[in-house]
Design an enzyme around this catalytic site. Structure first.
Site, PDB file in Angstrom:
ATOM      1  N   ASP A 172     -26.901   3.140   6.420  1.00  0.00           N
ATOM      2  CA  ASP A 172     -26.026   2.007   5.807  1.00  0.00           C
ATOM      3  C   ASP A 172     -24.399   2.206   6.135  1.00  0.00           C
ATOM      4  O   ASP A 172     -24.094   3.140   5.855  1.00  0.00           O
ATOM      5  CB  ASP A 172     -26.293   1.713   4.389  1.00  0.00           C
ATOM      6  CG  ASP A 172     -25.560   0.548   3.782  1.00  0.00           C
ATOM      7  OD1 ASP A 172     -24.484   0.240   4.307  1.00  0.00           O
ATOM      8  OD2 ASP A 172     -25.943   0.097   2.706  1.00  0.00           O
TER       9      ASP A 172
ATOM     10  N   ARG B 278     -10.667   4.014  -6.436  1.00  0.00           N
ATOM     11  CA  ARG B 278     -10.820   4.027  -4.917  1.00  0.00           C
ATOM     12  C   ARG B 278      -9.544   3.375  -4.259  1.00  0.00           C
ATOM     13  O   ARG B 278      -9.353   2.193  -4.459  1.00  0.00           O
ATOM     14  CB  ARG B 278     -12.121   3.327  -4.735  1.00  0.00           C
ATOM     15  CG  ARG B 278     -13.155   3.964  -3.626  1.00  0.00           C
ATOM     16  CD  ARG B 278     -14.328   3.281  -3.618  1.00  0.00           C
ATOM     17  NE  ARG B 278     -14.351   1.888  -3.640  1.00  0.00           N
ATOM     18  CZ  ARG B 278     -15.323   1.014  -3.176  1.00  0.00           C
ATOM     19  NH1 ARG B 278     -16.398   1.620  -2.436  1.00  0.00           N
ATOM     20  NH2 ARG B 278     -15.107  -0.451  -3.343  1.00  0.00           N
TER      21      ARG B 278
ATOM     22  N   PHE C 281     -25.630   3.719  -2.714  1.00  0.00           N
ATOM     23  CA  PHE C 281     -24.944   2.613  -3.198  1.00  0.00           C
ATOM     24  C   PHE C 281     -26.128   1.701  -3.943  1.00  0.00           C
ATOM     25  O   PHE C 281     -27.246   1.643  -3.545  1.00  0.00           O
ATOM     26  CB  PHE C 281     -24.461   1.878  -1.885  1.00  0.00           C
ATOM     27  CG  PHE C 281     -23.977   0.503  -2.377  1.00  0.00           C
ATOM     28  CD1 PHE C 281     -22.583   0.529  -2.786  1.00  0.00           C
ATOM     29  CD2 PHE C 281     -24.404  -0.781  -2.187  1.00  0.00           C
ATOM     30  CE1 PHE C 281     -21.853  -0.554  -3.518  1.00  0.00           C
ATOM     31  CE2 PHE C 281     -23.769  -1.770  -2.691  1.00  0.00           C
ATOM     32  CZ  PHE C 281     -22.529  -1.612  -3.058  1.00  0.00           C
TER      33      PHE C 281
ATOM     34  N   TYR D 160     -17.886  -7.809   5.815  1.00  0.00           N
ATOM     35  CA  TYR D 160     -16.673  -8.385   5.149  1.00  0.00           C
ATOM     36  C   TYR D 160     -15.643  -7.234   4.537  1.00  0.00           C
ATOM     37  O   TYR D 160     -14.772  -7.633   3.923  1.00  0.00           O
ATOM     38  CB  TYR D 160     -17.222  -9.259   3.854  1.00  0.00           C
ATOM     39  CG  TYR D 160     -18.323  -8.684   3.065  1.00  0.00           C
ATOM     40  CD1 TYR D 160     -17.848  -7.778   2.004  1.00  0.00           C
ATOM     41  CD2 TYR D 160     -19.604  -9.044   3.226  1.00  0.00           C
ATOM     42  CE1 TYR D 160     -18.997  -7.115   1.162  1.00  0.00           C
ATOM     43  CE2 TYR D 160     -20.378  -8.625   2.419  1.00  0.00           C
ATOM     44  CZ  TYR D 160     -20.223  -7.518   1.344  1.00  0.00           C
ATOM     45  OH  TYR D 160     -21.060  -6.915   0.442  1.00  0.00           O
ATOM     46  N   LYS D 161     -16.023  -6.287   4.762  1.00  0.00           N
ATOM     47  CA  LYS D 161     -15.120  -4.966   4.535  1.00  0.00           C
ATOM     48  C   LYS D 161     -14.202  -4.811   6.078  1.00  0.00           C
ATOM     49  O   LYS D 161     -13.595  -5.610   6.040  1.00  0.00           O
ATOM     50  CB  LYS D 161     -16.097  -3.592   4.311  1.00  0.00           C
ATOM     51  CG  LYS D 161     -16.810  -3.971   2.981  1.00  0.00           C
ATOM     52  CD  LYS D 161     -17.745  -3.045   2.514  1.00  0.00           C
ATOM     53  CE  LYS D 161     -18.468  -3.345   1.151  1.00  0.00           C
ATOM     54  NZ  LYS D 161     -19.788  -2.425   0.885  1.00  0.00           N
TER      55      LYS D 161
HETATM   56  C1  LIG Z   1     -20.827  -3.201   0.161  1.00  0.00           C
HETATM   57  C2  LIG Z   1     -22.047  -2.600   0.281  1.00  0.00           C
HETATM   58  C3  LIG Z   1     -23.241  -3.167   0.439  1.00  0.00           C
HETATM   59  C4  LIG Z   1     -23.366  -4.687   0.115  1.00  0.00           C
HETATM   60  O1  LIG Z   1     -24.455  -5.378   0.291  1.00  0.00           O
HETATM   61  P1  LIG Z   1     -24.532  -6.838   0.320  1.00  0.00           P
HETATM   62  O2  LIG Z   1     -25.972  -7.184   0.658  1.00  0.00           O
HETATM   63  O3  LIG Z   1     -23.629  -7.548   1.285  1.00  0.00           O
HETATM   64  O4  LIG Z   1     -24.180  -7.251  -0.922  1.00  0.00           O
HETATM   65  C5  LIG Z   1     -24.208  -2.587   0.869  1.00  0.00           C
HETATM   66  N1  LIG Z   1     -24.393  -1.221   1.115  1.00  0.00           N
HETATM   67  C6  LIG Z   1     -23.096  -0.598   0.777  1.00  0.00           C
HETATM   68  C7  LIG Z   1     -23.366   1.004   1.179  1.00  0.00           C
HETATM   69  C8  LIG Z   1     -22.011  -1.174   0.526  1.00  0.00           C
HETATM   70  O5  LIG Z   1     -20.890  -0.366   0.514  1.00  0.00           O
END
Ligand SMILES: *Cc1c(COP(=O)(O)O)cnc(C)c1O
Length: 408
Positions: free
Chosen positions: A197, A368, A122, A218-219
């Site tokens: 992560d 997705r 990511f 938040y997911k």
């Molecule tokens: C959504 C997501 C993030 C988001 O990071 P934020 O700091 O909350 O914006 C980080 N890593 C992965 C793999 C994600 O899917």
């Protein structure tokens, strides 16, 4: 039995079916398949946040006696409900990005050597690691892995090689393909501590045998836009690591303000500044739902939903130029499926604008479809695939504005 009757039957047999009623469902005709980007609003969260606002109005600063415990209390709940962690191993603070910085920099402070991560990790993770590598004078190895299968233990062992490595970082579930990494195999193949992560797995499936992690709330934890993230450090690893972002919330006895910095031992030391209390109560409500549903049942339903979508892809969508961008083995993927198509971008716009199906688009060619098991029904999967098929058969992707958007 029609295909839709089969989906209805699967819903009737679903032990988690009643959890959908615990969420706010705006337009019942809209099929929301982007809960892996922003989860739905639990009804209880609305009331909880309203109550918090009232408490702020009535109690003002005196409520901090209670609020100050929230980052650790909610961290423990996430740990127990979603990660299989013990109390005192998870804290809620900052964003996933900042928490990754804190853990990775904590490791770099104590270990020489390179940083290793997959090239298709990511973006925020790559950016954090690139920044740390250049600030600390380390080399960053971004290794290749199969775009559908994701990084294997062999990929990680090869990327580490025989040189000194300070840390490895990767996602438990890949954000694009949904590939689920084999945490145990990768932990033993890596020649350095691994920071996981968990953004795309927390709330759907629990990681096994890991020591360090960060992730989103938040997911699949349904805590709302911008809710803070969690950070996990297994108990035995806590003494050797220290949060590099020294702030007063990580300080032991923080209100004895004249003392020099002397952080709380354990995960509380990873707090930095004042936590976001309205978001913390929302995380608590989201994590309670995951606890109540049970992570094993959530994982089983996610596998069943994604399997059903893969079947419909093979029957209806593959003949229209779609290709599966996710693994076929349900035990090796998370709760989303990527469908690849040469016209993925206009198709994803047409789905939203003309078919009331909300997916997201991840370049270069993936639509997705996220299937959060707490509130997604089998009929949603059926109807979304059916609407997608009809839309492409009619060529409706040619009728939307293909202009690029800031958010995809
Ligand atoms: C959504 C997501 C993030 C988001 O990071 P934020 O700091 O909350 O914006 C980080 N890593 C992965 C793999 C994600 O899917």
């Amino acid at each position: 039995m029609t295909e839709r009757a089969r989906a209805e039957h699967l819903d009737a047999e679903d032990p988690l079916a009643q959890f959908r009623e615990r969420f706010v469902i705006g337009d019942p005709e809209t099929i929301y398949l982007d809960g892996n980007s922003l989860g739905r609003l639990p009804s209880a969260t609305r009331e909880r946040i309203a109550g918090l606002v009232d408490q702020w109005g009535a109690e003002l600063v005196t409520a901090w006696e209670e609020w100050i415990e929230l980052p650790a209390r909610v961290g423990d709940l996430i740990g127990e409900a979603a990660l299989g962690a013990k109390p005192g191993e998870v804290i809620v603070s900052d964003s996933t990005t900042v928490n990754l910085y804190k853990l990775a920099a904590a490791l770099l402070a104590g270990r020489p050597g390179a940083i290793v991560a997959p090239r298709d990790e990511f973006p925020t993770d790559r950016y954090v690691l690139e920044g740390l590598a250049s600030a600390h004078g380390r080399s960053l190895t971004l290794f290749e892995s199969d775009p559908i299968d994701g990084p294997s233990a062999e990929d990680v062992a090869r990327a580490c090689g025989s040189r000194q490595v300070a840390l490895v970082c990767l996602s438990h579930v890949n954000y694009r393909s949904g590939a689920l990494a084999d945490t145990r195999a990768i932990e033993s193949a890596a020649s350095a501590p691994v920071v996981w992560d968990l953004s795309h797995s927390a709330g759907v499936l629990a990681p096994a045998g890991i020591g360090l992690a960060v992730g989103c709330t938040y997911k699949y934890l349904n805590a709302g836009p911008g809710a803070p993230a969690f950070l996990y450090v297994r108990e035995d690893l806590q003494p050797g690591l220290r949060n590099p972002v020294q702030g007063w919330f990580g300080q032991a006895r923080q209100f004895e303000m004249e003392r020099a910095y002397d952080p709380e031992p354990g995960v509380r030391g990873y707090l930095t500044g004042t936590p976001n209390i309205p978001a913390l109560v929302a995380i608590e409500e989201g994590a309670k739902l995951v606890a109540e549903a049970g992570i094993e049942r959530l994982e089983a339903k996610a596998q069943a939903l994604t399997t059903y979508l893969v079947e419909l892809h093979d029957a209806w969508l593959a003949p229209l130029g779609f290709e599966l961008g996710s693994r076929r083995d349900p035990r090796r993927r998370g709760a989303h499926v990527s469908l690849r198509h040469a016209e993925a971008w206009p198709i994803s716009r047409a789905l939203i604008e003309r078919a009331r199906v909300i997916p997201d688009f991840r370049g270069p060619d993936s639509i997705r479809l996220g299937l959060p098991p707490l509130y997604t029904r089998f009929v949603d999967v059926h109807d979304a695939a059916d609407r997608l098929r009809s839309l492409v058969e009619r060529g409706e992707q040619g009728e939307v504005d293909p202009a690029w958007r800031r958010v995809t």
